[in-house]
Enzyme design. Structure first.
Site, mmCIF file in Angstrom:
data_model
loop_
_atom_site.group_PDB
_atom_site.id
_atom_site.type_symbol
_atom_site.label_atom_id
_atom_site.label_comp_id
_atom_site.label_asym_id
_atom_site.label_seq_id
_atom_site.Cartn_x
_atom_site.Cartn_y
_atom_site.Cartn_z
ATOM 1 N N GLY A 1 12.528 44.962 25.274
ATOM 2 C CA GLY A 1 13.387 45.301 24.138
ATOM 3 C C GLY A 1 13.679 46.800 24.152
ATOM 4 N N ARG A 2 14.010 47.295 22.990
ATOM 5 C CA ARG A 2 14.374 48.718 22.917
ATOM 6 C C ARG A 2 13.230 49.617 23.369
ATOM 7 N NH1 ARG A 2 15.703 46.403 18.322
ATOM 8 N NH2 ARG A 2 13.748 47.229 17.550
ATOM 9 N N ILE A 3 12.000 49.291 22.929
ATOM 10 C CA ILE A 3 10.878 50.175 23.267
ATOM 11 C C ILE A 3 10.541 50.045 24.754
ATOM 12 C CG2 ILE A 3 8.483 50.791 22.770
ATOM 13 C CD1 ILE A 3 8.903 49.641 19.929
ATOM 14 N N ARG B 1 12.238 36.835 28.884
ATOM 15 C CA ARG B 1 12.810 35.495 29.066
ATOM 16 C C ARG B 1 14.179 35.602 29.750
ATOM 17 N NH1 ARG B 1 12.067 33.431 23.161
ATOM 18 N NH2 ARG B 1 12.424 35.653 23.052
ATOM 19 N N ALA C 1 1.616 47.214 21.726
ATOM 20 C CA ALA C 1 2.508 46.276 21.036
ATOM 21 C C ALA C 1 1.788 45.653 19.833
ATOM 22 C CB ALA C 1 3.001 45.218 22.005
ATOM 23 N N ARG C 2 0.913 44.675 20.090
ATOM 24 C CA ARG C 2 0.181 44.024 19.006
ATOM 25 C C ARG C 2 -1.114 43.433 19.528
ATOM 26 N NH1 ARG C 2 2.494 46.169 15.843
ATOM 27 N NH2 ARG C 2 3.537 45.440 13.968
ATOM 28 N N GLU D 1 -7.587 43.834 13.703
ATOM 29 C CA GLU D 1 -7.556 45.194 13.146
ATOM 30 C C GLU D 1 -7.736 45.116 11.630
ATOM 31 O OE1 GLU D 1 -3.914 47.185 14.201
ATOM 32 O OE2 GLU D 1 -4.146 46.628 16.292
ATOM 33 N N HIS E 1 -4.126 52.262 16.509
ATOM 34 C CA HIS E 1 -2.765 51.861 16.118
ATOM 35 C C HIS E 1 -1.939 53.070 15.655
ATOM 36 C CE1 HIS E 1 -0.383 48.061 14.798
ATOM 37 N NE2 HIS E 1 0.451 49.055 15.050
ATOM 38 N N ILE E 2 -1.770 54.018 16.581
ATOM 39 C CA ILE E 2 -1.025 55.246 16.264
ATOM 40 C C ILE E 2 0.277 55.329 17.056
ATOM 41 C CG2 ILE E 2 -3.074 56.579 15.582
ATOM 42 C CD1 ILE E 2 -2.878 57.951 18.407
ATOM 43 N N GLY E 3 0.769 54.175 17.522
ATOM 44 C CA GLY E 3 1.962 54.171 18.382
ATOM 45 C C GLY E 3 3.138 54.944 17.813
HETATM 46 C C1 GLV Z 1 3.847 49.314 14.317
HETATM 47 O O1 GLV Z 1 2.988 48.711 14.854
HETATM 48 C C2 GLV Z 1 5.099 48.736 13.937
HETATM 49 O O2 GLV Z 1 5.275 47.523 14.071
HETATM 50 O O3 GLV Z 1 5.953 49.501 13.466
HETATM 51 C C1 GLV Z 2 10.584 46.209 19.572
HETATM 52 O O1 GLV Z 2 10.760 45.674 18.530
HETATM 53 C C2 GLV Z 2 11.544 46.295 20.642
HETATM 54 O O2 GLV Z 2 12.723 45.992 20.393
HETATM 55 O O3 GLV Z 2 11.141 46.651 21.746
#
Ligand code: GLV
Ligand code: GLV
Length: 326
Positions: A156-158, A178, A238-239, A268, A286-288
């Site tokens: 995705g964007r990140i 996918r 991510a999660r 968490e 969780h400091i992303g």
């Molecule tokens: C952080 O984990 C977010 O989802 O923004």
């Molecule tokens: C996260 O939400 C992404 O788009 O990568």
């Protein structure tokens, strides 16, 4: 009379000031989550809420919240929302996509480099006074980042922001999604689509950048870790729950992979204590998205979603458009 809203946890004063121009605020100005029963009680009688990942918004939370029109999460992820329950209650839900992409991608790189080059373990060792024991050929032989293969699961964007940063390190970038990206976006990231097996097998650094859903629960477990190179590093910003933490602890302990950089965990804010016994994992809480500018932009984004929702406008980041009649 201004509509009443809840802000469930401490945010920046600028955000409260911004919201106070429009709303009467019930502000839980503490750095701790409201307990479920108190969250439900304080949602009752409110028109809107600014919520955090630590607030579970489900049928129970919404049971008495008959005047609630919108819940606005200060996060891009919204796995703390039971979106079906929120929609059934006729409440709009929003998140904060976009504003945190670059900061989160930077965090991925910080953990990737720290894990690859053993920065945190080296820092601990140095502070402990061991430098006299330094050898040319020792524990500090890390994994080169430059010219290595970066594998990204979830583009995705990140994920794309992570990939773009790899150009400076002359890395080969492969990814799995996918759907492959459109050709133009692939070119912009200099990335090649591969199947999941090839991604696991070929990555020197495997970066997870998927949103969480039950469909991706433990998508990296014992079998996937076994496919990775023994020299590989796993990075998860991510999660929690995407990775099977127990299987990862075993793989790290037995050195079946070289290392990991983790910002997110199952359960968490509890941390599996076994992680702390390992020298080949870098841990952050969780400091992303945690730069001041980005956390402020996220909170302002949530505030603007709420202001739009309670003024009859479509919030920019509406997650359940079916409940918005207009
Ligand atoms: C952080 O984990 C977010 O989802 O923004
Ligand atoms: C996260 O939400 C992404 O788009 O990568």
């Amino acid at each position: 009379m201004k509509p009443k809203i809840l802000v469930s946890r401490e945010v920046f004063p600028e955000v409260i000031e911004h919201l106070a121009a429009y709303f009467e605020i019930d502000y839980h100005a503490e750095d701790a989550a409201l307990q479920p029963a108190e969250l439900a009680a304080r949602l009752a009688g409110k028109a809107g809420a600014i919520t955090m990942l630590s607030d579970r918004i489900d049928d129970d939370a919404l049971a008495g919240a008959h005047s609630l029109k919108a819940v606005c999460n200060v996060a891009v992820g919204y796995n703390n929302f039971d979106l079906a329950a929120i929609s059934r209650a006729g409440v709009m839900a929003t998140n904060t996509p976009g504003v945190l992409d670059d900061t989160t991608a930077d965090t991925v790189w910080a953990l990737l480099m720290a894990s690859g080059r053993r920065i945190v373990a080296a820092d601990r060792w140095l502070r402990a006074g061991y430098w006299q024991r330094w050898k040319f050929n020792d524990d500090w032989l890390g994994q080169d980042v430059h010219h290595a293969t970066l594998g990204i699961l979830g583009m995705g964007r990140i994920g794309q922001a992570v990939a773009r940063r790899a150009a400076g390190f002359a890395m080969k970038v492969i990814y799995h999604n996918r759907q492959p990206l459109p050709a133009e976006q692939e070119r912009a990231c200099n990335a090649t689509w591969v199947d999941k097996d090839a991604l696991l097998r070929d990555a020197d650094f495997l970066v997870l950048m998927l949103p969480y859903s039950p469909a991706v629960h433990h998508i990296v477990g014992a079998a996937e870790l076994a496919q990775m190179k023994p020299s590989a590093h796993l990075i998860n910003v991510a999660r929690g729950g995407i990775v099977d933490d127990g299987a990862l602890i075993d793989a790290l302990r037995e050195k079946r992979i070289a290392g990991a950089g983790l910002d997110v965990f199952e359960n968490e804010p509890a941390l599996d204590a076994r992680f702390c016994e390992l020298d080949n994992v870098v841990l952050t809480p969780h400091i992303g998205s945690s730069s001041r500018a980005t956390r402020l932009a996220m909170a302002m984004c949530a505030a603007d979603n709420l202001i739009a929702a309670l003024h009859g406008r479509r919030p920019p980041n509406l997650l359940n458009p079916e409940v918005f009649g207009g």
